[in-house]
Design a protein around this motif. Sequence first.
Motif, PDB file in Angstrom:
ATOM      1  N   ARG A 269       0.860  -1.188   0.000  1.00 21.37           N
ATOM      2  CA  ARG A 269       0.000   0.000   0.000  1.00 21.37           C
ATOM      3  C   ARG A 269       0.889   1.227   0.000  1.00 21.37           C
ATOM      4  NH1 ARG A 269      -4.398  -0.347   4.223  1.00 21.37           N
ATOM      5  NH2 ARG A 269      -5.730  -1.148   2.547  1.00 21.37           N
ATOM      6  N   ARG A 270       0.807   1.997  -1.069  1.00 21.67           N
ATOM      7  CA  ARG A 270       1.594   3.214  -1.214  1.00 21.67           C
ATOM      8  C   ARG A 270       0.675   4.324  -1.691  1.00 21.67           C
ATOM      9  NH1 ARG A 270       4.588   0.343   0.982  1.00 21.67           N
ATOM     10  NH2 ARG A 270       6.755  -0.250   0.459  1.00 21.67           N
ATOM     11  N   GLY A 271       0.933   5.546  -1.229  1.00 24.81           N
ATOM     12  CA  GLY A 271       0.139   6.639  -1.756  1.00 24.81           C
ATOM     13  C   GLY A 271       0.194   7.871  -0.902  1.00 24.81           C
ATOM     14  N   ARG A 272      -0.340   8.924  -1.487  1.00 25.22           N
ATOM     15  CA  ARG A 272      -0.526  10.182  -0.792  1.00 25.22           C
ATOM     16  C   ARG A 272      -1.871  10.732  -1.235  1.00 25.22           C
ATOM     17  NH1 ARG A 272       3.455  10.881  -4.670  1.00 25.22           N
ATOM     18  NH2 ARG A 272       2.998  12.399  -6.336  1.00 25.22           N
ATOM     19  N   LYS A 273      -2.208  11.916  -0.768  1.00 27.30           N
ATOM     20  CA  LYS A 273      -3.527  12.464  -1.045  1.00 27.30           C
ATOM     21  C   LYS A 273      -3.792  12.509  -2.547  1.00 27.30           C
ATOM     22  CE  LYS A 273      -6.616  16.300  -0.045  1.00 27.30           C
ATOM     23  NZ  LYS A 273      -6.787  17.608   0.633  1.00 27.30           N
ATOM     24  N   GLY A 274      -4.903  11.897  -2.949  1.00 27.58           N
ATOM     25  CA  GLY A 274      -5.289  11.884  -4.347  1.00 27.58           C
ATOM     26  C   GLY A 274      -4.668  10.779  -5.166  1.00 27.58           C
ATOM     27  N   GLN A 275      -3.726  10.007  -4.577  1.00 26.92           N
ATOM     28  CA  GLN A 275      -3.071   8.928  -5.320  1.00 26.92           C
ATOM     29  C   GLN A 275      -2.882   7.741  -4.396  1.00 26.92           C
ATOM     30  OE1 GLN A 275       0.280   9.945  -7.818  1.00 26.92           O
ATOM     31  NE2 GLN A 275      -0.163  12.131  -7.630  1.00 26.92           N
ATOM     32  N   ARG A 276      -2.969   6.550  -4.994  1.00 32.08           N
ATOM     33  CA  ARG A 276      -2.794   5.342  -4.187  1.00 32.08           C
ATOM     34  C   ARG A 276      -2.522   4.152  -5.087  1.00 32.08           C
ATOM     35  NH1 ARG A 276      -7.995   3.061  -1.722  1.00 32.08           N
ATOM     36  NH2 ARG A 276      -8.052   2.153  -3.820  1.00 32.08           N
ATOM     37  N   VAL A 277      -1.653   3.254  -4.626  1.00 37.36           N
ATOM     38  CA  VAL A 277      -1.424   1.969  -5.270  1.00 37.36           C
ATOM     39  C   VAL A 277      -1.521   0.906  -4.189  1.00 37.36           C
ATOM     40  CG1 VAL A 277       0.181   0.501  -6.527  1.00 37.36           C
ATOM     41  CG2 VAL A 277       0.037   2.936  -7.077  1.00 37.36           C
ATOM     42  N   GLU A 278      -2.278  -0.156  -4.470  1.00 36.68           N
ATOM     43  CA  GLU A 278      -2.480  -1.214  -3.493  1.00 36.68           C
ATOM     44  C   GLU A 278      -2.472  -2.562  -4.197  1.00 36.68           C
ATOM     45  OE1 GLU A 278      -5.492  -0.753  -0.232  1.00 36.68           O
ATOM     46  OE2 GLU A 278      -6.423  -2.463  -1.258  1.00 36.68           O
ATOM     47  N   ALA A 279      -1.769  -3.526  -3.615  1.00 39.85           N
ATOM     48  CA  ALA A 279      -1.747  -4.891  -4.143  1.00 39.85           C
ATOM     49  C   ALA A 279      -2.175  -5.849  -3.036  1.00 39.85           C
ATOM     50  CB  ALA A 279      -0.357  -5.258  -4.656  1.00 39.85           C
ATOM     51  N   HIS A 280      -2.934  -6.867  -3.401  1.00 46.48           N
ATOM     52  CA  HIS A 280      -3.387  -7.820  -2.402  1.00 46.48           C
ATOM     53  C   HIS A 280      -3.362  -9.240  -2.949  1.00 46.48           C
ATOM     54  CE1 HIS A 280      -7.046  -6.521  -4.596  1.00 46.48           C
ATOM     55  NE2 HIS A 280      -7.394  -7.799  -4.499  1.00 46.48           N
ATOM     56  N   LEU A 281      -3.202 -10.190  -2.048  1.00 42.16           N
ATOM     57  CA  LEU A 281      -3.275 -11.607  -2.355  1.00 42.16           C
ATOM     58  C   LEU A 281      -4.596 -12.145  -1.833  1.00 42.16           C
ATOM     59  CD1 LEU A 281       0.337 -12.731  -1.339  1.00 42.16           C
ATOM     60  CD2 LEU A 281      -0.480 -12.066  -3.610  1.00 42.16           C
ATOM     61  N   LEU A 282      -5.140 -13.138  -2.513  1.00 44.06           N
ATOM     62  CA  LEU A 282      -6.431 -13.684  -2.096  1.00 44.06           C
ATOM     63  C   LEU A 282      -6.450 -15.190  -2.313  1.00 44.06           C
ATOM     64  CD1 LEU A 282      -8.353 -14.330  -4.886  1.00 44.06           C
ATOM     65  CD2 LEU A 282      -8.063 -11.855  -5.028  1.00 44.06           C
ATOM     66  N   GLY A 283      -7.276 -15.839  -1.539  1.00 44.82           N
ATOM     67  CA  GLY A 283      -7.494 -17.277  -1.671  1.00 44.82           C
ATOM     68  C   GLY A 283      -8.863 -17.621  -1.136  1.00 44.82           C
ATOM     69  N   GLY A 284      -9.438 -18.714  -1.622  1.00 45.69           N
ATOM     70  CA  GLY A 284     -10.759 -19.068  -1.152  1.00 45.69           C
ATOM     71  C   GLY A 284     -11.152 -20.477  -1.518  1.00 45.69           C
ATOM     72  N   TRP A 285     -12.231 -20.916  -0.903  1.00 48.50           N
ATOM     73  CA  TRP A 285     -12.790 -22.255  -1.131  1.00 48.50           C
ATOM     74  C   TRP A 285     -14.298 -22.144  -1.073  1.00 48.50           C
ATOM     75  CZ3 TRP A 285     -16.131 -25.470   1.351  1.00 48.50           C
ATOM     76  CH2 TRP A 285     -16.185 -26.820   0.926  1.00 48.50           C
ATOM     77  N   GLY A 286     -14.978 -22.816  -2.009  1.00 51.10           N
ATOM     78  CA  GLY A 286     -16.435 -22.773  -2.030  1.00 51.10           C
ATOM     79  C   GLY A 286     -17.031 -24.117  -2.368  1.00 51.10           C
ATOM     80  N   GLY A 287     -18.338 -24.227  -2.192  1.00 50.49           N
ATOM     81  CA  GLY A 287     -19.015 -25.482  -2.474  1.00 50.49           C
ATOM     82  C   GLY A 287     -20.515 -25.292  -2.579  1.00 50.49           C
TER      83      GLY A 287
END
Length: 477
Positions: A269-287
Motif C-alpha cells: 500500500r503506497r500513496g498520498r492524497k489523491g493517489q494510491r497503489v495497493e496490491a493484495h493476495l487472495l485465496g478461497g474455497w467454495g461449495g
Amino acid sequence: MFMRWSWVALLLLVPRAGGAQEAVTPEDFDSTVHRLEEAISDKSTSEDEAGGTPSEEEAATSGSAPAWTNLLRMDAATLTLLPRQGEGPEEGFVQLEPMVALGKGEALRLILGAPVRLRLWGGGDGAGAVRKEDWDTLSDWGQVVRLFMVGGDTPDSVWLGMMEGYSLLSGHLVRRYGNRINPDAHPAGVIATVTLGPAYAELFASDVLSARLTGAEVALDVQHVLFGRPSVPGRYTLALSAVHDWGQVGGTSRSLTLAHLDATAVVLRRGRKGQRVEAHLLGGWGGRPGMGGAWGAVVGVGVDALTPTVDLRARLEGRLQRGGFRQGTFGPDYELARLQVAGPATVPLAEASFPEGYSAYGEVILSWDAVRLSGMRQRHLFLSLGVEAFSWGRVDVDGRVETQLFHRDFSLGVSGLAAAMGLPGARYLVSGEARWRFLGGNLYALGQGGRLLFPTPEGTPRPGTFAAVGLGVDNAR
C-alpha cells in the motif's frame, strides 16, 4: 439491452463540495447519472479513501449544506424488434421514456421513469397497444424505480434499482451479474450494507417483488479483532458468502445454493492524497451445500491504482472446479443460463453438469478522464472487461467500453457478452448506444442497436435484433 437508454446519460445528483457550491457543468451532469444508475455495479469507495472525492463532511465543515438537485427528461424513439427469420413476428414501437430525478448531496438520490412502448405494427393476432412483455409480471413494475439510494458510499447504505455488472464483495459467487439481460424481465434489485465493529456485511436481492436471487457476504477485519481498531482498516480480512436462487421465477429452474469462504491480505500500500497503489493476495474455497464433492478453490492477486485522472482495478486468478461447482456461477449470463445454459447442454444451469477442471480468470476495470476523476464521476473513457478460460476448451468474455468525445457532446458505448466460446451452442450478445447533444445541449439525438435473446415457453432463448433512433430533451444544460 434495448430497455436501458442511458449508458452515459443523465443527472448530477452530486454537487461539488467546498467553500461554495460551484455551478454544475453540463459534462459532469450527463456522466454522473450513468454512474448513479449503475452504482450498484461499482460501489467502490476507493476515491473517498484516497481523498479524491469531496464528501458531505467537507461541505459541512465549510458551512455549505448539500443542495437539492433535479432533472426532468423525455426520450422519444422508434424501436424495431427483428427476430431471426421464421422464429417470430417483426414488431415496431414508438418508445416514450419520461424520467424524473431528485437528489440531495451524496446521501439521497431518487430516479423514477420507465419506457412505455406503444405498438406501431406487428406482434401477431391479439397484440395489444402496449408491449405486454414489459408489464406482464409483478416484477416488471420494479423498472419504474431506476435508482433509489440512501447513504451513498458510506458503510451503512441502501441501494434499489437496476443491477448491471454487480459483484458481491469478493465476487467469487456473484460476479458482473445483471438482472435485466432477459429483455422481457425488468426487476428492481436491492443492496444493503452495514458495519458493526470489525464486521462489514453486504446483502442483496436481485428482485424486490419476487423470490429470485438473494445472497449476503460478511467480511471480518482480522487485525481489528486481534489488536484493536487499525489506522488503515481492511488489511487482512476473512469473508463468508452465501447465495440462493429460489427457483420460483419462470417455473423452469430449480433452487440452487452456493457458499464461499475467502481470505485477503494487502501486501503493498503506497500513496498520498489523491493517489494510491495497493496490491493484495487472495485465496478461497467454495461449495454447494448438501451436495458432496461439489467444491472449488481459488488463488489470485489484485491491484488497485488511483491518480487524479485514472482509476484502475485489475485481478488475476487461478481457479479449480470439482463436482459441478464453479466460481462466478451467478455471472453476466445467469438470467438466461437459469433457463438454459450456454453450450451443448439444453437444460437449466441448476441441472447442468459443469465439467471438472481448472481455469484462469482476469478482470480489468479502468476509468480515465483528461480533467479529473472528481466527485462528478466524469469519464472520457470507461472500460470493464472480464475473461475466463477453462482447461477443457471453454472461454467466457464480457465487457463494456464507453467514451465521451467532442467536449462530451457525443457519447458512445458498446457492450458484449460471449459465453461458452469454443463449444457448440455458444451464446453471443452485443449492443451499441450513441447520444449526440446539439442546439445548446438540451436537445439530443440517440440511437441503439444490437442482438438480444428472448425467452420462450420451452426455455430455449430465441435470437433477435433491435434498432432504435430518436430524440430527447432535458434540463441538464
